[in-house]
Each structure stands twice: as structure tokens, then as C-alpha cells.
Write a protein that holds these residues in place. Structure first.
Motif, PDB file in Angstrom:
ATOM      1  N   THR A  14      76.912  71.863 -46.295  1.00 12.53           N
ATOM      2  CA  THR A  14      75.477  71.591 -46.165  1.00 12.53           C
ATOM      3  C   THR A  14      75.231  70.447 -45.194  1.00 12.53           C
ATOM      4  O   THR A  14      74.328  70.516 -44.342  1.00 12.53           O
ATOM      5  N   ALA A  15      76.031  69.395 -45.307  1.00 14.97           N
ATOM      6  CA  ALA A  15      75.885  68.250 -44.407  1.00 14.97           C
ATOM      7  C   ALA A  15      76.141  68.649 -42.962  1.00 14.97           C
ATOM      8  O   ALA A  15      75.414  68.229 -42.042  1.00 14.97           O
ATOM      9  N   VAL A  16      77.175  69.463 -42.741  1.00 14.18           N
ATOM     10  CA  VAL A  16      77.484  69.922 -41.386  1.00 14.18           C
ATOM     11  C   VAL A  16      76.326  70.741 -40.831  1.00 14.18           C
ATOM     12  O   VAL A  16      75.908  70.559 -39.678  1.00 14.18           O
ATOM     13  N   TYR A  17      75.791  71.646 -41.636  1.00 14.75           N
ATOM     14  CA  TYR A  17      74.650  72.461 -41.200  1.00 14.75           C
ATOM     15  C   TYR A  17      73.431  71.597 -40.905  1.00 14.75           C
ATOM     16  O   TYR A  17      72.689  71.838 -39.943  1.00 14.75           O
ATOM     17  N   SER A  55      74.526  77.231 -46.778  1.00 11.11           N
ATOM     18  CA  SER A  55      75.894  76.921 -47.204  1.00 11.11           C
ATOM     19  C   SER A  55      76.287  77.722 -48.439  1.00 11.11           C
ATOM     20  O   SER A  55      77.452  78.091 -48.613  1.00 11.11           O
ATOM     21  N   GLY A  56      75.312  78.034 -49.299  1.00 11.82           N
ATOM     22  CA  GLY A  56      75.598  78.789 -50.508  1.00 11.82           C
ATOM     23  C   GLY A  56      76.026  80.221 -50.249  1.00 11.82           C
ATOM     24  O   GLY A  56      76.631  80.854 -51.115  1.00 11.82           O
ATOM     25  N   ASN A  60      64.571  74.820 -41.342  1.00 10.32           N
ATOM     26  CA  ASN A  60      65.984  75.002 -41.664  1.00 10.32           C
ATOM     27  C   ASN A  60      66.231  74.738 -43.153  1.00 10.32           C
ATOM     28  O   ASN A  60      65.583  73.883 -43.756  1.00 10.32           O
ATOM     29  N   ASP A  61      67.170  75.452 -43.723  1.00 12.93           N
ATOM     30  CA  ASP A  61      67.509  75.323 -45.134  1.00 12.93           C
ATOM     31  C   ASP A  61      69.031  75.284 -45.271  1.00 12.93           C
ATOM     32  O   ASP A  61      69.659  76.269 -45.676  1.00 12.93           O
ATOM     33  N   PRO A  75      82.423  71.579 -54.383  1.00 15.04           N
ATOM     34  CA  PRO A  75      82.326  70.384 -53.531  1.00 15.04           C
ATOM     35  C   PRO A  75      82.258  70.712 -52.046  1.00 15.04           C
ATOM     36  O   PRO A  75      81.596  70.010 -51.285  1.00 15.04           O
ATOM     37  N   LEU A  76      82.947  71.795 -51.638  1.00 10.36           N
ATOM     38  CA  LEU A  76      82.936  72.148 -50.220  1.00 10.36           C
ATOM     39  C   LEU A  76      81.542  72.543 -49.755  1.00 10.36           C
ATOM     40  O   LEU A  76      81.201  72.382 -48.574  1.00 10.36           O
TER      41      LEU A  76
END
Length: 260
Positions: free
Chosen positions: A164-167, A151-152, A145-146, A158-159
């Protein structure tokens, strides 16, 4: 809340009162709605129904979509379901991957679409975006996983850190994409209907952000310009995640759908 089975693996929920609005979602929250409705799916449908004063028919892509399924086939399944469900054409709003299906639906099956709203979707996805998304999917099948790269694709600043943390948490607790996601991403790899935009007969509203990595702003403009009498709402600085939360979006959609 439980939904119902339609055809070809499609399931749906319906909430609210008023004229019908069919919503086709993007990636994520994949579920057999006839068995279980994810909390966020139910909340989203209820919010749309209340905000637009509509009866929202949220139709989910098949959870067991066969490998090799095309967008044309997927649109055909939706057309069949809509003909069975409604007596005539209805308003359709597709978001992201759901927008791809909605646009194909309007082209191939104009008898089922009254008005069309394309949210963060265009006549083709960005080349880089779809390649990266396909690579992410294939890596995830191998257990790699990446979250940062994922997320990018949908947000910045900042979001992106929060996303990224949620993923990352999701990959640790579940580790799998929602059913049907990988097949949808594969189906979109060669999808480009730019030359057919003139076939759309339904009044159309295109909504896009100017910083969307998956749907570049020039693609959104070309889509709106290619569809006869289409309208374009551009959200300055909006990306694939934040565009639809802009305060201009909901009133614009409501006014477009209610126009007679």
C-alpha cells in the motif's frame, strides 16, 4: 539496454544464452522497450535467463493499445511476432495478464507454442477481482487513487501494508498507470476460455497460489484439469504477489522446460 520493435506496437528485449524462452509480463512496468527498459524489467529478464539457462525474450504489451482491443487480437499480434522471430514453436511463459495472452496464444496459434507456463493465471479471472480492478482504473483516470484496495488484490497480511505504501508513493510521484494497463484490464472483463481449454495442445504447467484473490484456486485447478496432460503446482498460502517467489517455483519451471 535497449530493445527492438516487433509489430503492432510490441517491443522486446533478449538476454542470456541457450534455448529460447518467451516471457509475457503482467500489469506494471509498461514501457516502449525500444526506447527505455525499466530497471526491474532488465533485472527480471537477466535473473530468469541465468536461472533457467535460457535466452529470454521478454515481449511487452503495446504501450498504445487501442481501446476495444480484444485478447484474441493481442494474441494474434504476438503470434505474428513469434513467427517472424523464430523458425518454429518456442516455450512461452505468461504471468498474470501476460498469462491470459499466453493461454489465448496457445489456443488460437498452436504452431508458435512448444511448451506453456501459466503463472498466476487461469482460463478466467475472478469476477470480483476484475470488477474491482476496472473500478480502480476508472477512478484513477479521474485522479482518485485507492492504494489500500489495490494492494488487497495482490497480497495480504503485513506485506499488504508495505505494498500500500509503495502504491501510495507511486500515485503521488506519477499518478498514472503504465501505458496499456487500462486497455488490458478492459479487454479481460469478458474473457473466459474455460470451454476451450481442450484446444491447448502444448504441454502446460499451471502455477497458482491458494490465496490468490485474482485467480481463485478453484479456477487454477479447473484450468489444469481442462488442458490435456497439464501439470499444476499449487503454492499453499501464496497470493498474486508472493506465489512466484516460493522456492518450489523456479526448479519446477526449469524441470518442466528442460524435459524432453
Amino acid at each position: 539496454m535497449h530493445g527492438e520493435r516487433l509489430n503492432n506496437g510490441l517491443t522486446a528485449i533478449a538476454v542470456g544464452d541457450g534455448a529460447a524462452l518467451v516471457t509475457l509480463p503482467g500489469l506494471g512496468n509498461g514501457a516502449d522497450l525500444a526506447v527505455k527498459v525499466p530497471r526491474m524489467v532488465a533485472l527480471s529478464a537477466k535473473t530468469l535467463a541465468k536461472g533457467f539457462r535460457r535466452r529470454v525474450h521478454h515481449i511487452q504489451r503495446p504501450t498504445a493499445m487501442p481501446r476495444g482491443t480484444t485478447i484474441e487480437e493481442l494474441a494474434g499480434w504476438h503470434a505474428e511476432a513469434l513467427r517472424e522471430r523464430f523458425d518454429g514453436p518456442v516455450d512461452v511463459m505468461g504471468t498474470s495478464a501476460g498469462g491470459i495472452t499466453a493461454l489465448q496464444l496457445a489456443m488460437d496459434h498452436p504452431d508458435v507454442v512448444r511448451r506453456l507456463v501459466l503463472c498466476t493465471a487461469a482460463s478466467k479471472p475472478s469476477e470480483e477481482g476484475k470488477r474491482v480492478l476496472l473500478r480502480l482504473m476508472r477512478d484513477e483516470r479521474r485522479g482518485k487513487n485507492d492504494p489500500w484496495t489495490a494492494s488487497g488484490l495482490i497480497t495480504r497480511g503485513p506485506l499488504r501494508l508495505l505494498t500500500t505504501a509503495v502504491y501510495a508513493v507511486a500515485s503521488l510521484t506519477n499518478g498514472k498507470r503504465a501505458p496499456g494497463e487500462a486497455e488490458m484490464v478492459e479487454a479481460a472483463q469478458g474473457w473466459d476460455v474455460t470451454e476451450r481449454l481442450g484446444d491447448v495442445r502444448a504441454p502446460t504447467l499451471v502455477i497458482a497460489g491458494t490465496r490468490d484473490a485474482l485467480v481463485p484456486v478453484e479456477y487454477a485447478r479447473a484450468t489444469a484439469e481442462g488442458i490435456p496432460n497439464a501439470r499444476l503446482l499449487l503454492i499453499e498460502g501464496g497470493d498474486h504477489l508472493t506465489t512466484m517467489f516460493n522456492g518450489r517455483v523456479s526448479p519446477t519451471i526449469r524441470g518442466f522446460l528442460d524435459y524432453r
